[in-house]
Design a protein around this motif. Structure first.
Motif, PDB file in Angstrom:
ATOM      1  N   PRO A 101       0.802  -1.270  -0.044  1.00 50.35           N
ATOM      2  CA  PRO A 101      -0.031  -0.032   0.009  1.00 50.35           C
ATOM      3  C   PRO A 101       0.882   1.166  -0.176  1.00 50.35           C
ATOM      4  CG  PRO A 101      -0.807  -1.526   1.527  1.00 50.35           C
ATOM      5  CD  PRO A 101       0.476  -2.117   1.071  1.00 50.35           C
ATOM      6  N   CYS A 102       1.947   1.261   0.718  1.00 51.18           N
ATOM      7  CA  CYS A 102       2.827   2.555   0.898  1.00 51.18           C
ATOM      8  C   CYS A 102       3.519   2.757  -0.805  1.00 51.18           C
ATOM      9  CB  CYS A 102       3.819   2.290   1.849  1.00 51.18           C
ATOM     10  SG  CYS A 102       3.001   2.945   3.530  1.00 51.18           S
ATOM     11  N   MET A 103       3.909   1.482  -1.180  1.00 49.05           N
ATOM     12  CA  MET A 103       4.517   1.783  -2.625  1.00 49.05           C
ATOM     13  C   MET A 103       3.490   2.502  -3.568  1.00 49.05           C
ATOM     14  SD  MET A 103       7.771   1.123  -3.138  1.00 49.05           S
ATOM     15  CE  MET A 103       7.772   0.635  -4.857  1.00 49.05           C
ATOM     16  N   GLU A 104       2.174   1.787  -3.488  1.00 48.66           N
ATOM     17  CA  GLU A 104       1.099   2.380  -4.386  1.00 48.66           C
ATOM     18  C   GLU A 104       0.830   3.971  -4.289  1.00 48.66           C
ATOM     19  OE1 GLU A 104      -1.942  -0.402  -3.561  1.00 48.66           O
ATOM     20  OE2 GLU A 104      -1.139  -2.117  -4.989  1.00 48.66           O
ATOM     21  N   LYS A 105       1.032   4.264  -2.935  1.00 46.87           N
ATOM     22  CA  LYS A 105       0.645   5.654  -2.667  1.00 46.87           C
ATOM     23  C   LYS A 105       1.687   6.420  -3.042  1.00 46.87           C
ATOM     24  CE  LYS A 105      -0.364   8.490   1.567  1.00 46.87           C
ATOM     25  NZ  LYS A 105      -0.482   8.477   2.947  1.00 46.87           N
ATOM     26  N   ALA A 106       3.219   5.914  -3.048  1.00 51.10           N
ATOM     27  CA  ALA A 106       4.093   6.702  -3.485  1.00 51.10           C
ATOM     28  C   ALA A 106       4.435   6.943  -4.835  1.00 51.10           C
ATOM     29  CB  ALA A 106       5.647   5.955  -2.918  1.00 51.10           C
ATOM     30  N   LEU A 107       3.879   5.627  -5.494  1.00 47.46           N
ATOM     31  CA  LEU A 107       3.938   5.780  -7.043  1.00 47.46           C
ATOM     32  C   LEU A 107       2.836   6.912  -7.616  1.00 47.46           C
ATOM     33  CD1 LEU A 107       4.828   2.302  -8.128  1.00 47.46           C
ATOM     34  CD2 LEU A 107       6.257   4.517  -8.045  1.00 47.46           C
ATOM     35  N   ALA A 108       1.654   6.855  -7.028  1.00 45.91           N
ATOM     36  CA  ALA A 108       0.649   7.810  -7.145  1.00 45.91           C
ATOM     37  C   ALA A 108       1.168   9.531  -7.090  1.00 45.91           C
ATOM     38  CB  ALA A 108      -0.358   7.540  -6.456  1.00 45.91           C
ATOM     39  N   LEU A 109       2.023   9.470  -6.435  1.00 48.46           N
ATOM     40  CA  LEU A 109       2.435  10.841  -6.196  1.00 48.46           C
ATOM     41  C   LEU A 109       3.712  11.224  -7.257  1.00 48.46           C
ATOM     42  CD1 LEU A 109       3.118  13.477  -4.442  1.00 48.46           C
ATOM     43  CD2 LEU A 109       4.907  12.110  -3.270  1.00 48.46           C
ATOM     44  N   ILE A 110       4.633  10.086  -7.509  1.00 54.13           N
ATOM     45  CA  ILE A 110       5.615  10.516  -8.425  1.00 54.13           C
ATOM     46  C   ILE A 110       5.208  10.307  -9.882  1.00 54.13           C
ATOM     47  CG2 ILE A 110       7.953   9.631  -9.178  1.00 54.13           C
ATOM     48  CD1 ILE A 110       7.988   8.133  -6.391  1.00 54.13           C
ATOM     49  N   PRO A 111       5.552  11.229 -10.463  1.00 53.23           N
ATOM     50  CA  PRO A 111       5.088  11.116 -12.034  1.00 53.23           C
ATOM     51  C   PRO A 111       5.557   9.801 -12.902  1.00 53.23           C
ATOM     52  CG  PRO A 111       6.079  13.325 -11.425  1.00 53.23           C
ATOM     53  CD  PRO A 111       6.229  12.365 -10.361  1.00 53.23           C
ATOM     54  N   GLU A 112       4.683   9.313 -13.637  1.00 53.87           N
ATOM     55  CA  GLU A 112       4.885   8.053 -13.989  1.00 53.87           C
ATOM     56  C   GLU A 112       6.011   7.948 -14.713  1.00 53.87           C
ATOM     57  OE1 GLU A 112       2.338   4.704 -16.903  1.00 53.87           O
ATOM     58  OE2 GLU A 112       1.598   6.510 -16.171  1.00 53.87           O
ATOM     59  N   ASP A 113       6.477   8.875 -15.641  1.00 59.00           N
ATOM     60  CA  ASP A 113       7.614   8.873 -16.510  1.00 59.00           C
ATOM     61  C   ASP A 113       9.145   9.006 -15.586  1.00 59.00           C
ATOM     62  OD1 ASP A 113       7.364  11.546 -15.725  1.00 59.00           O
ATOM     63  OD2 ASP A 113       8.198  12.469 -17.418  1.00 59.00           O
ATOM     64  N   LYS A 114       8.855   8.920 -13.979  1.00 59.84           N
ATOM     65  CA  LYS A 114       9.777   8.968 -13.328  1.00 59.84           C
ATOM     66  C   LYS A 114      10.112   7.761 -12.660  1.00 59.84           C
ATOM     67  CE  LYS A 114      10.667  13.122 -14.100  1.00 59.84           C
ATOM     68  NZ  LYS A 114      12.147  13.587 -14.847  1.00 59.84           N
ATOM     69  N   HIS A 115       9.225   6.927 -12.742  1.00 61.49           N
ATOM     70  CA  HIS A 115       9.068   5.611 -11.897  1.00 61.49           C
ATOM     71  C   HIS A 115      10.332   4.899 -12.143  1.00 61.49           C
ATOM     72  CE1 HIS A 115       4.377   5.494 -11.297  1.00 61.49           C
ATOM     73  NE2 HIS A 115       5.032   6.582 -10.943  1.00 61.49           N
ATOM     74  N   GLN A 116      10.676   4.443 -13.352  1.00 59.23           N
ATOM     75  CA  GLN A 116      11.859   3.774 -13.562  1.00 59.23           C
ATOM     76  C   GLN A 116      13.159   4.072 -13.213  1.00 59.23           C
ATOM     77  OE1 GLN A 116      11.616   0.655 -15.141  1.00 59.23           O
ATOM     78  NE2 GLN A 116       9.536   0.624 -16.030  1.00 59.23           N
ATOM     79  N   GLU A 117      13.283   5.468 -13.058  1.00 59.91           N
ATOM     80  CA  GLU A 117      14.653   6.032 -12.503  1.00 59.91           C
ATOM     81  C   GLU A 117      14.803   6.314 -11.060  1.00 59.91           C
ATOM     82  OE1 GLU A 117      14.509  10.603 -13.308  1.00 59.91           O
ATOM     83  OE2 GLU A 117      14.214   9.397 -15.067  1.00 59.91           O
ATOM     84  N   THR A 118      13.662   6.181 -10.200  1.00 62.14           N
ATOM     85  CA  THR A 118      13.472   6.245  -9.156  1.00 62.14           C
ATOM     86  C   THR A 118      14.318   5.353  -8.110  1.00 62.14           C
ATOM     87  OG1 THR A 118      11.460   7.502  -9.123  1.00 62.14           O
ATOM     88  CG2 THR A 118      12.128   6.834  -6.744  1.00 62.14           C
ATOM     89  N   PRO A 119      15.519   5.538  -7.359  1.00 61.48           N
ATOM     90  CA  PRO A 119      16.068   4.907  -6.610  1.00 61.48           C
ATOM     91  C   PRO A 119      15.436   4.362  -5.311  1.00 61.48           C
ATOM     92  CG  PRO A 119      17.163   6.717  -6.336  1.00 61.48           C
ATOM     93  CD  PRO A 119      16.082   6.909  -7.505  1.00 61.48           C
ATOM     94  N   THR A 120      15.230   3.116  -5.090  1.00 59.95           N
ATOM     95  CA  THR A 120      14.489   2.780  -3.882  1.00 59.95           C
ATOM     96  C   THR A 120      15.249   1.709  -2.884  1.00 59.95           C
ATOM     97  OG1 THR A 120      12.348   2.751  -5.413  1.00 59.95           O
ATOM     98  CG2 THR A 120      12.225   1.573  -3.409  1.00 59.95           C
ATOM     99  N   PHE A 121      15.332   2.025  -1.857  1.00 56.43           N
ATOM    100  CA  PHE A 121      16.049   1.183  -0.823  1.00 56.43           C
ATOM    101  C   PHE A 121      15.090   0.830   0.395  1.00 56.43           C
ATOM    102  CE2 PHE A 121      18.587   4.650  -2.604  1.00 56.43           C
ATOM    103  CZ  PHE A 121      19.656   4.080  -3.286  1.00 56.43           C
TER     104      PHE A 121
END
Length: 495
Positions: A101-121
């Protein structure tokens, strides 16, 4: 008539020149990115997988300011439902699913064209350190499930790992000093300067399974195991950092209960740190299910015991105090407890996480004196349980533990870290600074993405900006001259 025409031309040229001058001035004073909506924005995400819960933090920063200071801001924080990931040993699938759920909430905030390049740890702290010590294969299986779930999202997931205690402590130090801009500042005159080290602050962190302290000492650090060395913005830092495993709030409570169980005189465990009238059932299996608590019996004759609160702050203080081995320091000034080395501290400190939440509940985060803090905790611990329940209807989950935690914090900060009446005011109990949560996650992300450079930033951006401004001014003046030439031609050209 020609004279009037020349007056008109003069006025037009003068007006156009003034306009171009104003444009040039605006461009010098205002960042072009503010006008044109540039530069691009980058994002990064860090899961703080603590012993009692997991939180996700989303950070953002301007793409052209990667090496500047104080430019990373917090865009989102999200608390995952359920306990910490170390508690999912018998429910492995939900270790990963709880984060969805938190990941889905975060990706709703981040523009879709930025998803692939977003570093996640994902960084796990003392809860997983304890589980790895107890059963490393269980810890590995939890990480496998987490990696399986997070790997399904279209982000640049860079794996899950367990932080060492010194990393957790030192990343907290980086975070607070980064957002306070005490590492480096960009002056109005356009120069990067290193603030005085006297401006740097220490970090005090309290989680469920461990407690951390980190600060920049005045002299050298005698114990290499507590020395975190960084090169930040062209300067070397030797930071004292230590993590006390088993001294987090939850593990401390278990250690306290175990001691009360061993010294009980009946089948009822009387806890002076629980409010008078409070009753609970203590599962011995849960109590001893941690490396922090060692059972003195090979097998327990009973599975559970009744616990009753007595609301006695003096007895509570003594019981919690006994959890520290102060005699191991043998009178040394550079020692806290359990024989752990600590150099002389100085300066301001920010106390966050459990320190903040417990003292915020007791309204002790506004600079109250040590005397007031002691008095408040003593009075609160003596309030009958029914009255406490009625006074705080929204605090059901951890309400019973505030007295224990507050008494523990007082002992840890005074007898342990050696804050006294004179230095108590140096502690700032805070959750956020400038809208950013204080903790280890920001320092961790900055380190993992190399966003804090080893060398001091250069003025490449300022130079390129000046070239851009000069080009715009030249273009504006060219337009002005063209307009002027056109006007002159219209007025003086032959019919």
């Amino acid at each position: 008539m020609g004279h009037n025409h020349r007056d008109v031309v003069f006025i037009v040229l003068l007006g156009a020149t003034i306009i171009s001058g104003v444009i040039a001035l605006i461009l010098f004073l205002v960042d072009g990115s503010d006008i044109f909506g540039l530069p691009d924005t980058k994002y990064g995400m860090v899961f703080d997988a603590g012993s009692s819960h997991t939180s996700l933090y989303v950070y953002k920063w301007p793409a052209d300011k990667t090496n500047d200071t104080g430019i990373v801001s917090q865009a989102l924080s999200c608390d995952a439902e359920g306990p910490g990931i170390s508690d999912y040993v018998n429910d492995l699938v939900n270790a990963g699913e709880s984060l969805r759920p938190c990941m889905e909430k975060a990706l709703a905030l981040i523009p879709e064209d930025k998803h692939q390049e977003t570093p996640t740890f994902l960084g796990a702290t003392a809860g997983m350190r304890l589980l790895r010590e107890k059963n490393s294969s269980q810890a590995d299986r939890i990480f496998e499930e987490i990696t399986k779930v997070l790997g399904q999202f279209p982000v640049n997931f860079q794996g899950a790992q367990i932080l060492t205690g010194i990393d957790e402590a030192s990343f907290g130090w980086i975070t607070i000093n980064y957002i306070l801009e005490t590492l480096v500042k960009y002056t109005f005159s356009g120069e990067w300067i290193q603030p005085s080290t006297a401006e740097m602050v220490g970090a005090l962190d309290l989680g469920g399974a461990s407690a951390q302290i980190s600060f920049l000492p005045l002299g050298r650090i005698a114990d290499p195991s507590t020395n975190a060395i960084f090169r930040l913005y062209g300067y070397n830092y030797s930071v004292y950092a230590h993590s006390y495993l088993c001294y987090g709030q939850n593990q401390m409570e278990k250690r306290l209960l175990e001691r009360l169980v061993q010294t009980r005189t009946s089948e009822v465990v009387r806890n002076p740190c629980y409010h008078g009238g409070y009753e609970d059932t203590l599962s011995l299996a849960d109590l001893y299910d941690t490396p922090c608590v060692q059972s003195s019996q090979t097998s327990q004759p009973v599975q559970s015991l009744k616990v009753e609160g007595t609301g006695n702050p003096e007895a509570c203080y003594s019981a919690v105090y006994s959890l520290f081995n102060f005699s191991a320091c043998l009178g040394r000034e550079d020692c806290t407890f359990d024989g752990i080395y600590q150099p002389q501290k100085h300066g301001q400190f920010y106390a966050f996480s459990g320190f903040y939440y417990t003292f915020h509940f007791l309204n002790l985060t506004d600079g109250q004196s040590l005397h007031t803090a002691n008095e408040t905790v003593w009075e609160f611990c003596q309030i009958p349980w029914k009255q406490v329940e009625a006074s705080y209807p929204e605090e059901k989950q951890r309400l019973y533990a505030y007295c224990t935690n507050a008494m523990y914090i007082l002992i840890l900060l005074t007898s342990g870290y050696k804050f006294d009446d004179g230095t108590w005011s140096d502690i700032h109990f805070s959750k956020q600074v400038a809208g950013t949560d204080i903790g280890w996650t920001l320092g961790y992300m900055l380190n993992m993405t190399n966003m804090i450079p080893a060398e001091a930033p250069v003025l490449q951006r300022a130079e390129s900006f000046s070239v851009w401004v000069a080009g715009v001014i030249f273009l504006a003046l060219t337009i002005v001259m063209s307009i002027g030439s056109g006007v002159i031609y219209c007025f003086w050209s032959p019919d």
